[in-house]
Motif scaffolding. Structure first.
Motif, PDB file in Angstrom:
ATOM      1  N   ALA A  77      19.008   2.208  13.482  1.00 26.39           N
ATOM      2  CA  ALA A  77      17.950   2.684  14.250  1.00 26.39           C
ATOM      3  C   ALA A  77      17.332   3.596  13.152  1.00 26.39           C
ATOM      4  CB  ALA A  77      18.246   3.271  15.738  1.00 26.39           C
ATOM      5  N   ALA A  78      18.310   4.397  12.756  1.00 25.77           N
ATOM      6  CA  ALA A  78      17.664   5.548  11.831  1.00 25.77           C
ATOM      7  C   ALA A  78      17.069   5.022  10.661  1.00 25.77           C
ATOM      8  CB  ALA A  78      19.017   6.537  11.448  1.00 25.77           C
ATOM      9  N   ARG A  79      17.640   3.829  10.003  1.00 28.15           N
ATOM     10  CA  ARG A  79      17.086   3.069   8.827  1.00 28.15           C
ATOM     11  C   ARG A  79      15.573   2.752   9.227  1.00 28.15           C
ATOM     12  NH1 ARG A  79      22.451   0.914   8.173  1.00 28.15           N
ATOM     13  NH2 ARG A  79      21.668  -0.965   9.174  1.00 28.15           N
ATOM     14  N   GLU A  80      15.602   1.989  10.222  1.00 29.90           N
ATOM     15  CA  GLU A  80      14.200   1.453  10.600  1.00 29.90           C
ATOM     16  C   GLU A  80      13.073   2.366  10.658  1.00 29.90           C
ATOM     17  OE1 GLU A  80      13.508  -1.212  10.408  1.00 29.90           O
ATOM     18  OE2 GLU A  80      15.239  -2.523  10.418  1.00 29.90           O
ATOM     19  N   THR A  81      13.409   3.636  11.356  1.00 26.85           N
ATOM     20  CA  THR A  81      12.544   4.764  11.727  1.00 26.85           C
ATOM     21  C   THR A  81      12.207   5.647  10.604  1.00 26.85           C
ATOM     22  OG1 THR A  81      14.222   5.985  12.985  1.00 26.85           O
ATOM     23  CG2 THR A  81      12.778   4.430  14.035  1.00 26.85           C
ATOM     24  N   LEU A  82      13.219   5.915   9.640  1.00 23.97           N
ATOM     25  CA  LEU A  82      13.194   6.855   8.511  1.00 23.97           C
ATOM     26  C   LEU A  82      11.671   6.861   7.987  1.00 23.97           C
ATOM     27  CD1 LEU A  82      14.201   9.113   6.820  1.00 23.97           C
ATOM     28  CD2 LEU A  82      15.191   7.372   5.323  1.00 23.97           C
ATOM     29  N   PRO A  83      11.152   5.553   7.555  1.00 26.91           N
ATOM     30  CA  PRO A  83      10.164   5.778   6.878  1.00 26.91           C
ATOM     31  C   PRO A  83       8.737   5.854   7.559  1.00 26.91           C
ATOM     32  CG  PRO A  83      10.995   3.617   7.121  1.00 26.91           C
ATOM     33  CD  PRO A  83      12.029   4.246   7.385  1.00 26.91           C
ATOM     34  N   LEU A  84       8.909   5.514   8.717  1.00 26.99           N
ATOM     35  CA  LEU A  84       7.986   6.051   9.936  1.00 26.99           C
ATOM     36  C   LEU A  84       7.817   7.649  10.121  1.00 26.99           C
ATOM     37  CD1 LEU A  84       8.752   3.452  12.649  1.00 26.99           C
ATOM     38  CD2 LEU A  84       7.117   3.263  10.867  1.00 26.99           C
ATOM     39  N   MET A  85       8.652   8.087   9.937  1.00 31.69           N
ATOM     40  CA  MET A  85       8.686   9.794   9.948  1.00 31.69           C
ATOM     41  C   MET A  85       8.262  10.313   8.642  1.00 31.69           C
ATOM     42  SD  MET A  85       9.544   9.597  13.123  1.00 31.69           S
ATOM     43  CE  MET A  85       9.270  11.314  13.137  1.00 31.69           C
ATOM     44  N   LYS A  86       8.249   9.626   7.590  1.00 31.71           N
ATOM     45  CA  LYS A  86       8.028  10.172   6.225  1.00 31.71           C
ATOM     46  C   LYS A  86       6.670   9.802   5.760  1.00 31.71           C
ATOM     47  CE  LYS A  86      12.057  12.171   5.943  1.00 31.71           C
ATOM     48  NZ  LYS A  86      12.158  14.026   5.776  1.00 31.71           N
ATOM     49  N   VAL A 142       4.482   1.284   1.931  1.00 33.32           N
ATOM     50  CA  VAL A 142       5.387   1.740   0.896  1.00 33.32           C
ATOM     51  C   VAL A 142       5.547   3.335   1.071  1.00 33.32           C
ATOM     52  CG1 VAL A 142       6.087   2.123  -1.310  1.00 33.32           C
ATOM     53  CG2 VAL A 142       5.304  -0.120  -0.792  1.00 33.32           C
ATOM     54  N   VAL A 143       6.721   3.632   1.331  1.00 27.61           N
ATOM     55  CA  VAL A 143       6.904   5.451   1.290  1.00 27.61           C
ATOM     56  C   VAL A 143       7.841   5.927   0.247  1.00 27.61           C
ATOM     57  CG1 VAL A 143       7.480   7.429   2.843  1.00 27.61           C
ATOM     58  CG2 VAL A 143       6.172   5.459   3.914  1.00 27.61           C
ATOM     59  N   GLU A 144       7.498   6.681  -0.491  1.00 28.03           N
ATOM     60  CA  GLU A 144       8.654   7.452  -1.330  1.00 28.03           C
ATOM     61  C   GLU A 144       9.257   8.283  -0.751  1.00 28.03           C
ATOM     62  OE1 GLU A 144       6.773   8.007  -5.265  1.00 28.03           O
ATOM     63  OE2 GLU A 144       7.404   6.023  -5.817  1.00 28.03           O
ATOM     64  N   ILE A 145      10.645   8.397  -0.748  1.00 28.41           N
ATOM     65  CA  ILE A 145      11.320   9.507  -0.047  1.00 28.41           C
ATOM     66  C   ILE A 145      12.434  10.098  -0.705  1.00 28.41           C
ATOM     67  CG2 ILE A 145      12.990   9.990   2.009  1.00 28.41           C
ATOM     68  CD1 ILE A 145      11.601   7.786   3.461  1.00 28.41           C
ATOM     69  N   GLU A 146      12.520  11.264  -1.038  1.00 26.11           N
ATOM     70  CA  GLU A 146      13.333  12.173  -1.866  1.00 26.11           C
ATOM     71  C   GLU A 146      15.070  11.932  -1.302  1.00 26.11           C
ATOM     72  OE1 GLU A 146      13.703  16.247  -2.502  1.00 26.11           O
ATOM     73  OE2 GLU A 146      12.887  15.742  -4.429  1.00 26.11           O
ATOM     74  N   TYR A 164       0.908  -1.197   0.087  1.00 25.13           N
ATOM     75  CA  TYR A 164      -0.033  -0.090   0.129  1.00 25.13           C
ATOM     76  C   TYR A 164       0.716   1.280  -0.057  1.00 25.13           C
ATOM     77  CZ  TYR A 164      -3.699   3.286   1.535  1.00 25.13           C
ATOM     78  OH  TYR A 164      -4.372   4.270   1.616  1.00 25.13           O
ATOM     79  N   ASP A 165       0.607   2.110  -0.939  1.00 31.13           N
ATOM     80  CA  ASP A 165       1.521   3.319  -1.001  1.00 31.13           C
ATOM     81  C   ASP A 165       0.825   4.383  -0.121  1.00 31.13           C
ATOM     82  OD1 ASP A 165       2.388   5.810  -1.845  1.00 31.13           O
ATOM     83  OD2 ASP A 165       2.252   5.526  -3.904  1.00 31.13           O
ATOM     84  N   ILE A 166       1.473   4.587   0.788  1.00 24.81           N
ATOM     85  CA  ILE A 166       0.816   5.230   2.189  1.00 24.81           C
ATOM     86  C   ILE A 166       0.515   6.876   1.708  1.00 24.81           C
ATOM     87  CG2 ILE A 166       1.329   6.467   4.230  1.00 24.81           C
ATOM     88  CD1 ILE A 166       2.779   3.793   4.707  1.00 24.81           C
ATOM     89  N   HIS A 226      10.860   2.901   0.254  1.00 22.70           N
ATOM     90  CA  HIS A 226      10.966   2.591   1.760  1.00 22.70           C
ATOM     91  C   HIS A 226       9.900   1.917   2.263  1.00 22.70           C
ATOM     92  CE1 HIS A 226      15.049   4.712   2.293  1.00 22.70           C
ATOM     93  NE2 HIS A 226      14.556   5.631   1.283  1.00 22.70           N
ATOM     94  N   GLU A 227      10.108   0.763   2.953  1.00 19.12           N
ATOM     95  CA  GLU A 227       9.109  -0.089   3.400  1.00 19.12           C
ATOM     96  C   GLU A 227       8.785   0.147   4.973  1.00 19.12           C
ATOM     97  OE1 GLU A 227       8.989  -4.602   4.182  1.00 19.12           O
ATOM     98  OE2 GLU A 227       9.036  -4.348   1.804  1.00 19.12           O
ATOM     99  N   ILE A 228       7.627   0.283   5.221  1.00 18.35           N
ATOM    100  CA  ILE A 228       7.107  -0.121   6.557  1.00 18.35           C
ATOM    101  C   ILE A 228       6.343  -1.295   6.581  1.00 18.35           C
ATOM    102  CG2 ILE A 228       5.247   0.775   8.234  1.00 18.35           C
ATOM    103  CD1 ILE A 228       5.640   3.650   7.171  1.00 18.35           C
TER     104      ILE A 228
END
Length: 442
Positions: A388-397, A345-349, A289-291, A361-363
């Motif tokens: 930790a940063a890799r795991e939480t990055l998509p959560l913050m975006k 799924v989160v697209e991050i620039e 799912y594209d968030i 990036h995947e959640i």
């Protein structure tokens, strides 16, 4: 006896509601035991007499003749007690009841477009019984086609579904009562099928799982779907079990098999096999799912094993990477708790060498709780800041304010970091069914 209190309470809550109660799940997950032992004992404690509880197990030789719906209907109706009290009818593995032509019908005289109506099916039997006064019907089945979109029509809208899965870790730990960490490792290796949990030794558990796979699950899918080459199906199962936690689809799996010199069926055949395996509850499919785009992506998807022990047994207890196994267990737990679950799924620039590019990036899980969502990341290790940063990055975006939780290894208590992301160890996450509510409304 392994108490399945939550499932019993669910059955009790729908008693006498006027619908057919359909209990579904993978074979040997405890459907028959729930119905014929736990629920039967409850009824007897409430004063229901034995002759008012009628049980039929269509997978046993002694009831084989009742796989004919006409015989099944006659057998049950002859044994109903007409004294104004409720008759409880239990039928195991209802999907084994095949269809037969209705009496007096000559198929060649019926137009092809009308032939669906000339068959007597188990739906007809159950609807007829359900229309009688003082009859409460409960059936079990191990094929999800029973719950396809047309089933509500076949049951005339009078059906209640209860999905049963293998034992949760909370049920497993409650039965074993060992050290939490030891029980977790045992569960992660041998899974939660009751027959396996009750086996005395690791050797016995291993043998039971291997036998269940080859003599029950594989054989059942082959025979039910008339698979021509069972080795092809077995190979597809092996690769799909090996891919839990990874994105896959039939074409990817076919390429992987051929690249390793494995005899692979065609992509359309693999696609059919995927359907057979999910129908039999051996796997569940999680769509992407594209968030930000708020849309589902066609492919690839993830497939999770219904029982981690069956998965491990088929792979010879190799490929036991705890990262993927834990993710599989978290997914199953979310489904068990009644949530609708997707892969996010989160697209991050990103900027690399002055060039801007979008990366996906995947959640791990987008959990739908009704009016809101919870994002769940299964992260076995969070041992250093970079990880930790890799795991939480998509959560913050994600672009929204829904709650976020990272499930890590171990027994760590629930806490929330300065970014508002909650963290909890896998063991308390699995043992506390209310933890998602705490995270959601905190």
């Amino acid at each position: 006896m392994i108490a399945r209190q939550q499932q019993l309470e669910r059955l009790v809550s729908v008693m006498g509601n006027g619908s057919v109660k359909v209990i579904t799940g993978i074979r040997r997950c405890g459907k028959s035991y729930l119905l014929n032992t736990i629920f039967r004992r409850y009824l007897k404690e409430k004063g229901v007499q034995d002759d008012h509880i009628l049980s039929v197990a269509l997978d046993l030789d002694e009831f084989e003749a009742l796989q004919n719906p006409r015989n099944l209907s006659s057998y049950i109706k002859k044994r109903l007690v007409s004294d104004g009290k409720t008759n409880y009818v239990f039928i195991d593995e209802i999907q084994l009841c095949y269809k037969v032509l209705k009496e007096g019908v000559r198929l060649e005289e019926v137009a092809p477009e009308d032939r669906d109506s000339v068959w007597l099916t188990f739906y007809d039997v159950l609807n007829s019984l359900n229309a009688r006064p003082n009859v409460d019907i409960y059936v079990t089945g191990s094929n999800s086609k029973m719950l396809s979109s047309d089933v509500a029509t076949n049951f005339r809208g009078r059906k209640t579904e209860i999905q049963l899965m293998p034992l949760s870790f909370a049920e497993f730990h409650g039965h074993r009562k060992g050290e939490k960490a030891d029980d977790w490792q045992e569960y992660l290796t041998f899974g939660g099928l009751p027959q396996v949990v009750l086996s005395a030794t690791e050797r016995e558990k291993t043998a039971t799982l291997s036998e269940l796979f080859s003599k029950l699950y594989l054989k059942d899918v082959v025979e039910r779907n008339k698979v021509a080459v069972s080795a092809h199906l077995d190979n597809v199962m092996r690769y799909l079990f090996s891919s839990v936690g990874a994105l896959t689809n039939p074409s990817r799996l076919e390429k992987a098999m051929r690249s390793q010199g494995v005899d692979a069926p065609s992509v359309p055949t693999i696609r059919k096999y995927f359907g057979y395996l999910t129908d039999a509850y051996l796997f569940r499919k999680a769509e992407r799912y594209d968030i930000r785009g708020r849309r589902y992506l066609d492919y690839p998807s993830k497939y999770y094993a219904e029982d981690i022990g069956i998965r491990n047994a088929r792979l010879g207890f190799r490929e036991q990477e705890e990262t993927h196994l834990m993710e599989n267990v978290v997914y199953n737990e979310l489904i068990r708790r009644g949530y609708a679950v997707d892969v996010g799924v989160v697209e991050i620039e990103h900027v690399k060498s002055g060039v801007r590019e979008l990366r996906q990036h995947e959640i791990d899980f987008v959990v739908n709780t009704g009016f809101e969502k919870v994002y769940v990341q299964s992260a076995y290790g969070m041992s250093n800041p970079a990880q930790a940063a890799r795991e939480t990055l998509p959560l913050m975006k994600t672009g929204d304010t829904f709650r976020r939780i990272v499930v890590t290894e171990g027994n760590g208590r629930l806490w929330t970091d300065e970014s508002g992301v909650s963290h909890v160890g896998i063991i308390p996450f699995l043992l506390d069914a209310k933890i998602m509510d705490v995270v959601t409304h905190r």
